[in-house]
Motif scaffolding. Structure first.
Motif, PDB file in Angstrom:
ATOM      1  N   MET A   1       0.842  -1.188   0.000  1.00  0.00           N
ATOM      2  CA  MET A   1       0.000   0.000   0.000  1.00  0.00           C
ATOM      3  C   MET A   1       0.881   1.242   0.000  1.00  0.00           C
ATOM      4  O   MET A   1       1.841   1.338   0.762  1.00  0.00           O
ATOM      5  N   SER A   2       0.570   2.211  -0.864  1.00  0.00           N
ATOM      6  CA  SER A   2       1.362   3.429  -0.962  1.00  0.00           C
ATOM      7  C   SER A   2       1.180   4.288   0.278  1.00  0.00           C
ATOM      8  O   SER A   2       0.062   4.464   0.776  1.00  0.00           O
ATOM      9  N   LEU A   3       2.280   4.819   0.772  1.00  0.00           N
ATOM     10  CA  LEU A   3       2.215   5.740   1.898  1.00  0.00           C
ATOM     11  C   LEU A   3       1.860   7.122   1.389  1.00  0.00           C
ATOM     12  O   LEU A   3       2.273   7.526   0.300  1.00  0.00           O
ATOM     13  N   PRO A   4       1.093   7.904   2.153  1.00  0.00           N
ATOM     14  CA  PRO A   4       0.728   9.240   1.689  1.00  0.00           C
ATOM     15  C   PRO A   4       1.937  10.155   1.620  1.00  0.00           C
ATOM     16  O   PRO A   4       2.894  10.007   2.382  1.00  0.00           O
ATOM     17  N   LEU A   5       1.883  11.097   0.703  1.00  0.00           N
ATOM     18  CA  LEU A   5       2.833  12.198   0.669  1.00  0.00           C
ATOM     19  C   LEU A   5       2.085  13.431   1.165  1.00  0.00           C
ATOM     20  O   LEU A   5       1.153  13.897   0.518  1.00  0.00           O
ATOM     21  N   ILE A   6       2.490  13.931   2.330  1.00  0.00           N
ATOM     22  CA  ILE A   6       1.860  15.109   2.907  1.00  0.00           C
ATOM     23  C   ILE A   6       2.649  16.331   2.454  1.00  0.00           C
ATOM     24  O   ILE A   6       3.877  16.384   2.608  1.00  0.00           O
ATOM     25  N   VAL A   7       1.959  17.304   1.885  1.00  0.00           N
ATOM     26  CA  VAL A   7       2.605  18.522   1.385  1.00  0.00           C
ATOM     27  C   VAL A   7       2.050  19.722   2.151  1.00  0.00           C
ATOM     28  O   VAL A   7       0.836  19.937   2.174  1.00  0.00           O
ATOM     29  N   LEU A   8       2.937  20.463   2.786  1.00  0.00           N
ATOM     30  CA  LEU A   8       2.544  21.662   3.528  1.00  0.00           C
ATOM     31  C   LEU A   8       3.018  22.881   2.764  1.00  0.00           C
ATOM     32  O   LEU A   8       4.218  23.046   2.522  1.00  0.00           O
ATOM     33  N   VAL A   9       2.083  23.734   2.371  1.00  0.00           N
ATOM     34  CA  VAL A   9       2.413  24.916   1.587  1.00  0.00           C
ATOM     35  C   VAL A   9       1.798  26.153   2.242  1.00  0.00           C
ATOM     36  O   VAL A   9       1.085  26.058   3.234  1.00  0.00           O
ATOM     37  N   GLY A  10       2.074  27.293   1.644  1.00  0.00           N
ATOM     38  CA  GLY A  10       1.540  28.543   2.162  1.00  0.00           C
ATOM     39  C   GLY A  10       2.603  29.604   2.222  1.00  0.00           C
ATOM     40  O   GLY A  10       3.798  29.325   2.042  1.00  0.00           O
ATOM     41  N   PRO A  11       2.204  30.835   2.478  1.00  0.00           N
ATOM     42  CA  PRO A  11       3.158  31.951   2.508  1.00  0.00           C
ATOM     43  C   PRO A  11       4.210  31.777   3.590  1.00  0.00           C
ATOM     44  O   PRO A  11       4.037  31.019   4.555  1.00  0.00           O
ATOM     45  N   THR A  12       5.293  32.504   3.438  1.00  0.00           N
ATOM     46  CA  THR A  12       6.335  32.524   4.446  1.00  0.00           C
ATOM     47  C   THR A  12       5.790  33.047   5.760  1.00  0.00           C
ATOM     48  O   THR A  12       4.826  33.814   5.795  1.00  0.00           O
ATOM     49  N   ALA A  13       6.370  32.592   6.860  1.00  0.00           N
ATOM     50  CA  ALA A  13       6.031  33.041   8.222  1.00  0.00           C
ATOM     51  C   ALA A  13       4.688  32.532   8.723  1.00  0.00           C
ATOM     52  O   ALA A  13       4.151  33.057   9.699  1.00  0.00           O
ATOM     53  N   THR A  14       4.146  31.477   8.096  1.00  0.00           N
ATOM     54  CA  THR A  14       2.889  30.912   8.590  1.00  0.00           C
ATOM     55  C   THR A  14       3.099  29.717   9.511  1.00  0.00           C
ATOM     56  O   THR A  14       2.129  29.160  10.018  1.00  0.00           O
ATOM     57  N   GLY A  15       4.346  29.286   9.703  1.00  0.00           N
ATOM     58  CA  GLY A  15       4.609  28.209  10.654  1.00  0.00           C
ATOM     59  C   GLY A  15       4.643  26.816  10.045  1.00  0.00           C
ATOM     60  O   GLY A  15       4.397  25.831  10.747  1.00  0.00           O
ATOM     61  N   LYS A  16       4.993  26.711   8.770  1.00  0.00           N
ATOM     62  CA  LYS A  16       5.016  25.403   8.104  1.00  0.00           C
ATOM     63  C   LYS A  16       6.045  24.464   8.729  1.00  0.00           C
ATOM     64  O   LYS A  16       5.782  23.269   8.907  1.00  0.00           O
ATOM     65  N   SER A  17       7.227  24.986   9.031  1.00  0.00           N
ATOM     66  CA  SER A  17       8.293  24.127   9.565  1.00  0.00           C
ATOM     67  C   SER A  17       7.917  23.547  10.921  1.00  0.00           C
ATOM     68  O   SER A  17       8.138  22.363  11.191  1.00  0.00           O
ATOM     69  N   THR A  18       7.335  24.379  11.779  1.00  0.00           N
ATOM     70  CA  THR A  18       6.906  23.903  13.096  1.00  0.00           C
ATOM     71  C   THR A  18       5.811  22.860  12.965  1.00  0.00           C
ATOM     72  O   THR A  18       5.824  21.829  13.647  1.00  0.00           O
ATOM     73  N   LEU A  19       4.840  23.119  12.083  1.00  0.00           N
ATOM     74  CA  LEU A  19       3.750  22.164  11.883  1.00  0.00           C
ATOM     75  C   LEU A  19       4.291  20.841  11.364  1.00  0.00           C
ATOM     76  O   LEU A  19       3.821  19.771  11.781  1.00  0.00           O
ATOM     77  N   ALA A  20       5.266  20.876  10.465  1.00  0.00           N
ATOM     78  CA  ALA A  20       5.819  19.637   9.914  1.00  0.00           C
ATOM     79  C   ALA A  20       6.419  18.770  11.016  1.00  0.00           C
ATOM     80  O   ALA A  20       6.221  17.546  11.041  1.00  0.00           O
ATOM     81  N   VAL A  21       7.139  19.394  11.933  1.00  0.00           N
ATOM     82  CA  VAL A  21       7.736  18.639  13.038  1.00  0.00           C
ATOM     83  C   VAL A  21       6.656  18.113  13.975  1.00  0.00           C
ATOM     84  O   VAL A  21       6.698  16.953  14.412  1.00  0.00           O
ATOM     85  N   ASP A  22       5.673  18.960  14.301  1.00  0.00           N
ATOM     86  CA  ASP A  22       4.551  18.511  15.149  1.00  0.00           C
ATOM     87  C   ASP A  22       3.866  17.297  14.527  1.00  0.00           C
ATOM     88  O   ASP A  22       3.546  16.315  15.221  1.00  0.00           O
ATOM     89  N   LEU A  23       3.643  17.371  13.235  1.00  0.00           N
ATOM     90  CA  LEU A  23       2.957  16.288  12.534  1.00  0.00           C
ATOM     91  C   LEU A  23       3.800  15.013  12.532  1.00  0.00           C
ATOM     92  O   LEU A  23       3.288  13.913  12.793  1.00  0.00           O
ATOM     93  N   ALA A  24       5.100  15.156  12.266  1.00  0.00           N
ATOM     94  CA  ALA A  24       5.975  13.977  12.246  1.00  0.00           C
ATOM     95  C   ALA A  24       6.033  13.296  13.606  1.00  0.00           C
ATOM     96  O   ALA A  24       5.995  12.069  13.708  1.00  0.00           O
ATOM     97  N   LEU A  25       6.111  14.087  14.672  1.00  0.00           N
ATOM     98  CA  LEU A  25       6.173  13.508  16.015  1.00  0.00           C
ATOM     99  C   LEU A  25       4.858  12.833  16.392  1.00  0.00           C
ATOM    100  O   LEU A  25       4.860  11.778  17.037  1.00  0.00           O
ATOM    101  N   THR A  26       3.738  13.421  15.994  1.00  0.00           N
ATOM    102  CA  THR A  26       2.438  12.809  16.271  1.00  0.00           C
ATOM    103  C   THR A  26       2.286  11.495  15.520  1.00  0.00           C
ATOM    104  O   THR A  26       1.803  10.494  16.074  1.00  0.00           O
ATOM    105  N   LEU A  27       2.690  11.469  14.274  1.00  0.00           N
ATOM    106  CA  LEU A  27       2.634  10.228  13.496  1.00  0.00           C
ATOM    107  C   LEU A  27       3.534   9.160  14.106  1.00  0.00           C
ATOM    108  O   LEU A  27       3.149   7.989  14.215  1.00  0.00           O
ATOM    109  N   LYS A  28       4.728   9.566  14.523  1.00  0.00           N
ATOM    110  CA  LYS A  28       5.659   8.612  15.123  1.00  0.00           C
ATOM    111  C   LYS A  28       5.076   7.995  16.391  1.00  0.00           C
ATOM    112  O   LYS A  28       5.215   6.784  16.628  1.00  0.00           O
ATOM    113  N   SER A  29       4.417   8.824  17.198  1.00  0.00           N
ATOM    114  CA  SER A  29       3.829   8.315  18.446  1.00  0.00           C
ATOM    115  C   SER A  29       2.704   7.326  18.177  1.00  0.00           C
ATOM    116  O   SER A  29       2.376   6.499  19.039  1.00  0.00           O
ATOM    117  N   ALA A  30       2.132   7.384  16.969  1.00  0.00           N
ATOM    118  CA  ALA A  30       1.071   6.449  16.588  1.00  0.00           C
ATOM    119  C   ALA A  30       1.623   5.247  15.823  1.00  0.00           C
ATOM    120  O   ALA A  30       0.860   4.462  15.246  1.00  0.00           O
TER     121      ALA A  30
END
Length: 304
Positions: A1-30
């Motif tokens: 089964m193919s794993l999803p590719l999650i893409v986070l986009v949007g203007p600069t200074a919206t917090g994409k990098s922080t959200l990416a780490v939050d998301l990765a850690l939440t997925l890892k905990s699951a």
């Protein structure tokens, strides 16, 4: 089964990098390992840290990040080259059972990675000739030349972006036409899920101004001085980055430090407006409130 590719986009200074780490850690905990892939063309350069708001090792919180610090400032970047690197990394992560989270600062780069995206012809001699003219007349004069030949293409390119103007003129000469946009929205990769972070315009302006002030406090001018010693002027791509070219102009005596800082703020606001114009045309993006505390949960629910 193919794993999803999650893409986070949007203007600069919206917090994409922080959200990416939050998301990765939440997925890892699951029990679902995830890693981050950078899709910002300037984060690839070693030493360009403050001006690109590159996430620090501490801010990455143990989450593996790919395609960061892989090039010297003297090296030339291309969308085609980055496309290959990113797609290879996505395939490698999926092959290990790891969910890739692509964090995009440039709509052109994220689209080139995820979509059916063919690159027009290129010729080193033609490119060199236009680059020589750029060096002779400057980006604004060359942009006016493009506007005479292909007004639609010129309208999609910032007048000060000499690199993109040169590329448009090269393609125009080789093919007889230059399309500034790609009409179809067709994924080349499987199981892509795009999420955009949105903020009110006034709040985004405030965050951008604050970020630039922080960059100065953190030592952006000193960072640029050090990069000049490492050959920043010899780089075709790195020296054109917002923040870096303005500081170089200050160090060359063309701008006062206050003028350079104000110009970085203006240039960043212009950049995020161009980002939005691209992203808002893409019907596949699910938009999220960048300040919402439930962003991670909303993304995870959409994946199920």
């Amino acid at each position: 089964m193919s794993l999803p590719l999650i893409v986070l986009v949007g203007p600069t200074a919206t917090g994409k990098s922080t959200l990416a780490v939050d998301l990765a850690l939440t997925l890892k905990s699951a029990g679902r390992p995830a890693e981050v892939i950078n899709a910002d063309s300037m984060l690839v350069y070693r030493g360009m840290d403050i001006g690109t708001a590159k996430p620090t090792v501490e801010e990455r919180r143990g989450v593996s990040h790919h395609l960061i610090d892989i090039a010297e400032v003297t090296e030339k970047a291309s969308v085609a080259g980055f496309q290959r690197l990113a797609r290879d990394t996505i395939a490698e992560l999926r092959g290990r059972g790891v969910i890739p989270i692509l964090v995009g600062g440039s709509p052109l780069y994220t689209r080139a990675i995820t979509d059916h995206f063919e690159f027009p012809a290129s010729d080193p001699e033609v490119r060199a000739r236009w680059e020589a003219e750029l060096n002779e007349v400057g980006p604004h004069a060359l942009h006016r030349r493009l506007a005479e030949l292909a007004p639609d293409s010129a309208a999609a390119i910032e007048p000060g972006n000499g690199r993109r103007t040169v590329r448009a003129l090269e393609v125009l000469e080789l093919t007889g036409g230059h399309a500034p946009v790609i009409p179809e929205w067709t994924y080349e990769l499987d199981d892509v899920h795009q999420f955009g972070l949105a903020l009110e315009r006034a709040e985004l302006d405030r965050r951008i101004d604050q970020r630039v002030e922080q960059m100065w406090e953190q030592g952006l001018v000193g960072e640029v001085r050090g990069l000049l010693d490492r050959g920043l002027r010899d780089g075709v791509t790195a020296i054109r980055a917002i923040g870096y070219r303005q500081v170089v102009a200050h160090l060359d005596g063309e701008l006062t430090e206050q003028e350079a800082r104000a110009e970085v703020q203006r240039a960043t606001r212009r950049f995020f407006r161009r980002q939005l114009s691209w992203y808002n045309r893409d019907p596949r993006i699910t938009w999220l409130d960048a300040s919402s505390p439930t962003r991670v949960q909303t993304i995870l629910a959409a994946l199920d």
